[in-house]
Design a protein around this motif. Sequence first.
Motif, PDB file in Angstrom:
ATOM      1  N   TRP A 283       0.500  -1.445  -0.191  1.00  0.00           N
ATOM      2  CA  TRP A 283       0.012   0.080   0.158  1.00  0.00           C
ATOM      3  C   TRP A 283       0.801   1.351   0.338  1.00  0.00           C
ATOM      4  O   TRP A 283       1.867   1.500   0.802  1.00  0.00           O
ATOM      5  CB  TRP A 283      -0.784   0.073   1.272  1.00  0.00           C
ATOM      6  CG  TRP A 283      -2.184   0.699   1.125  1.00  0.00           C
ATOM      7  CD1 TRP A 283      -2.224   2.012   1.785  1.00  0.00           C
ATOM      8  CD2 TRP A 283      -3.441   0.452   0.186  1.00  0.00           C
ATOM      9  NE1 TRP A 283      -2.891   2.699   1.508  1.00  0.00           N
ATOM     10  CE2 TRP A 283      -4.287   2.228   0.645  1.00  0.00           C
ATOM     11  CE3 TRP A 283      -3.770  -0.768  -0.238  1.00  0.00           C
ATOM     12  CZ2 TRP A 283      -5.646   2.344  -0.018  1.00  0.00           C
ATOM     13  CZ3 TRP A 283      -5.374  -0.024  -1.163  1.00  0.00           C
ATOM     14  CH2 TRP A 283      -6.052   1.010  -0.939  1.00  0.00           C
ATOM     15  N   PRO A 284       0.706   2.042  -0.676  1.00  0.00           N
ATOM     16  CA  PRO A 284       1.282   3.590  -1.225  1.00  0.00           C
ATOM     17  C   PRO A 284       1.059   4.112   0.542  1.00  0.00           C
ATOM     18  O   PRO A 284       0.295   4.337   1.129  1.00  0.00           O
ATOM     19  CB  PRO A 284       0.761   4.034  -2.386  1.00  0.00           C
ATOM     20  CG  PRO A 284      -0.419   3.384  -3.229  1.00  0.00           C
ATOM     21  CD  PRO A 284      -0.884   2.464  -1.950  1.00  0.00           C
ATOM     22  N   GLN A 285       2.412   4.714   1.022  1.00  0.00           N
ATOM     23  CA  GLN A 285       3.070   5.700   2.135  1.00  0.00           C
ATOM     24  C   GLN A 285       2.813   6.694   1.794  1.00  0.00           C
ATOM     25  O   GLN A 285       1.403   7.256   0.585  1.00  0.00           O
ATOM     26  CB  GLN A 285       4.182   5.564   2.591  1.00  0.00           C
ATOM     27  CG  GLN A 285       4.978   4.093   2.638  1.00  0.00           C
ATOM     28  CD  GLN A 285       4.606   3.866   3.674  1.00  0.00           C
ATOM     29  OE1 GLN A 285       4.920   4.267   4.840  1.00  0.00           O
ATOM     30  NE2 GLN A 285       4.448   2.400   3.857  1.00  0.00           N
ATOM     31  N   GLY A 286       2.016   7.645   2.821  1.00  0.00           N
ATOM     32  CA  GLY A 286       1.216   8.470   2.873  1.00  0.00           C
ATOM     33  C   GLY A 286      -0.462   8.738   2.785  1.00  0.00           C
ATOM     34  O   GLY A 286      -0.615   9.796   2.310  1.00  0.00           O
ATOM     35  N   LYS A 287      -0.760   7.705   2.071  1.00  0.00           N
ATOM     36  CA  LYS A 287      -2.774   7.712   1.715  1.00  0.00           C
ATOM     37  C   LYS A 287      -2.997   7.774   3.471  1.00  0.00           C
ATOM     38  O   LYS A 287      -2.757   7.247   4.379  1.00  0.00           O
ATOM     39  CB  LYS A 287      -2.358   6.547   1.610  1.00  0.00           C
ATOM     40  CG  LYS A 287      -2.008   6.305   0.203  1.00  0.00           C
ATOM     41  CD  LYS A 287      -2.717   7.394  -0.564  1.00  0.00           C
ATOM     42  CE  LYS A 287      -1.986   7.361  -2.784  1.00  0.00           C
ATOM     43  NZ  LYS A 287      -2.335   8.403  -3.240  1.00  0.00           N
ATOM     44  N   SER A 288      -4.637   9.019   2.706  1.00  0.00           N
ATOM     45  CA  SER A 288      -5.747   9.169   4.629  1.00  0.00           C
ATOM     46  C   SER A 288      -6.015   7.844   5.325  1.00  0.00           C
ATOM     47  O   SER A 288      -6.623   7.118   6.140  1.00  0.00           O
ATOM     48  CB  SER A 288      -6.449  10.351   4.245  1.00  0.00           C
ATOM     49  OG  SER A 288      -6.882   9.748   3.129  1.00  0.00           O
ATOM     50  N   VAL A 289      -6.476   6.765   3.703  1.00  0.00           N
ATOM     51  CA  VAL A 289      -6.893   5.821   4.229  1.00  0.00           C
ATOM     52  C   VAL A 289      -6.003   4.696   4.100  1.00  0.00           C
ATOM     53  O   VAL A 289      -5.532   4.245   2.950  1.00  0.00           O
ATOM     54  CB  VAL A 289      -8.126   5.024   3.639  1.00  0.00           C
ATOM     55  CG1 VAL A 289      -8.754   4.088   3.877  1.00  0.00           C
ATOM     56  CG2 VAL A 289      -9.118   6.547   3.704  1.00  0.00           C
ATOM     57  N   VAL A 290      -5.260   3.667   5.324  1.00  0.00           N
ATOM     58  CA  VAL A 290      -4.763   2.292   5.050  1.00  0.00           C
ATOM     59  C   VAL A 290      -5.365   1.322   5.494  1.00  0.00           C
ATOM     60  O   VAL A 290      -6.007   1.273   6.696  1.00  0.00           O
ATOM     61  CB  VAL A 290      -3.607   2.458   5.306  1.00  0.00           C
ATOM     62  CG1 VAL A 290      -2.359   1.358   5.552  1.00  0.00           C
ATOM     63  CG2 VAL A 290      -2.739   4.044   4.627  1.00  0.00           C
ATOM     64  N   PRO A 291      -5.450  -0.240   4.639  1.00  0.00           N
ATOM     65  CA  PRO A 291      -5.956  -1.305   4.525  1.00  0.00           C
ATOM     66  C   PRO A 291      -5.599  -1.563   6.120  1.00  0.00           C
ATOM     67  O   PRO A 291      -4.241  -1.738   6.031  1.00  0.00           O
ATOM     68  CB  PRO A 291      -6.467  -2.087   3.838  1.00  0.00           C
ATOM     69  CG  PRO A 291      -5.377  -1.574   2.877  1.00  0.00           C
ATOM     70  CD  PRO A 291      -5.033  -0.064   3.023  1.00  0.00           C
ATOM     71  N   LYS A 292      -5.315  -2.533   7.367  1.00  0.00           N
ATOM     72  CA  LYS A 292      -4.995  -2.918   7.791  1.00  0.00           C
ATOM     73  C   LYS A 292      -5.163  -4.575   8.245  1.00  0.00           C
ATOM     74  O   LYS A 292      -3.844  -5.047   7.695  1.00  0.00           O
ATOM     75  CB  LYS A 292      -5.435  -3.268   9.817  1.00  0.00           C
ATOM     76  CG  LYS A 292      -5.412  -1.254   9.662  1.00  0.00           C
ATOM     77  CD  LYS A 292      -5.966  -1.623  11.301  1.00  0.00           C
ATOM     78  CE  LYS A 292      -5.331  -0.030  12.060  1.00  0.00           C
ATOM     79  NZ  LYS A 292      -6.267   1.460  11.019  1.00  0.00           N
ATOM     80  N   THR A 293      -5.932  -4.645   7.386  1.00  0.00           N
ATOM     81  CA  THR A 293      -5.930  -5.786   6.939  1.00  0.00           C
ATOM     82  C   THR A 293      -6.704  -6.805   5.259  1.00  0.00           C
ATOM     83  O   THR A 293      -6.813  -5.873   4.848  1.00  0.00           O
ATOM     84  CB  THR A 293      -6.836  -7.227   7.720  1.00  0.00           C
ATOM     85  OG1 THR A 293      -7.966  -7.288   7.893  1.00  0.00           O
ATOM     86  CG2 THR A 293      -6.123  -7.674   9.159  1.00  0.00           C
TER      87      THR A 293
END
Length: 103
Positions: free
Chosen positions: A42-52
């Motif tokens: 997942w790209p760094q610095g995105k406001s929404v990040v999946p954890k699983t």
Amino acid sequence: MAGGNEQIELKFRIYDGTDIGHSSYASSTTVAALKQKLVSEWPQGKSVVPKTVNDVKLIHLGKVLENNKTLSESGVHDGAFAGGVITMHVVIQPVLTKKKTFK
């Protein structure tokens, strides 16, 4: 079709219009494996990040793909479009945990 040996060129479009994960995948690749790759890259610095993996939904032709199915079983086939690259949409929807209510 050559079964599990067919290579399908995919890219994944996330919520802000960014395309990620552009590569060729075997038609025998499971949807869960694709999701795992997306979560790990997942790209760094995105406001929404999946954890699983369970936070990620992949959508192809308006249909949410099931984790336990392969690309082939999900109806994803190379050559479906001129140009050969298939874009799947990625929706991040964290699983909500149920809160116990005490009386």
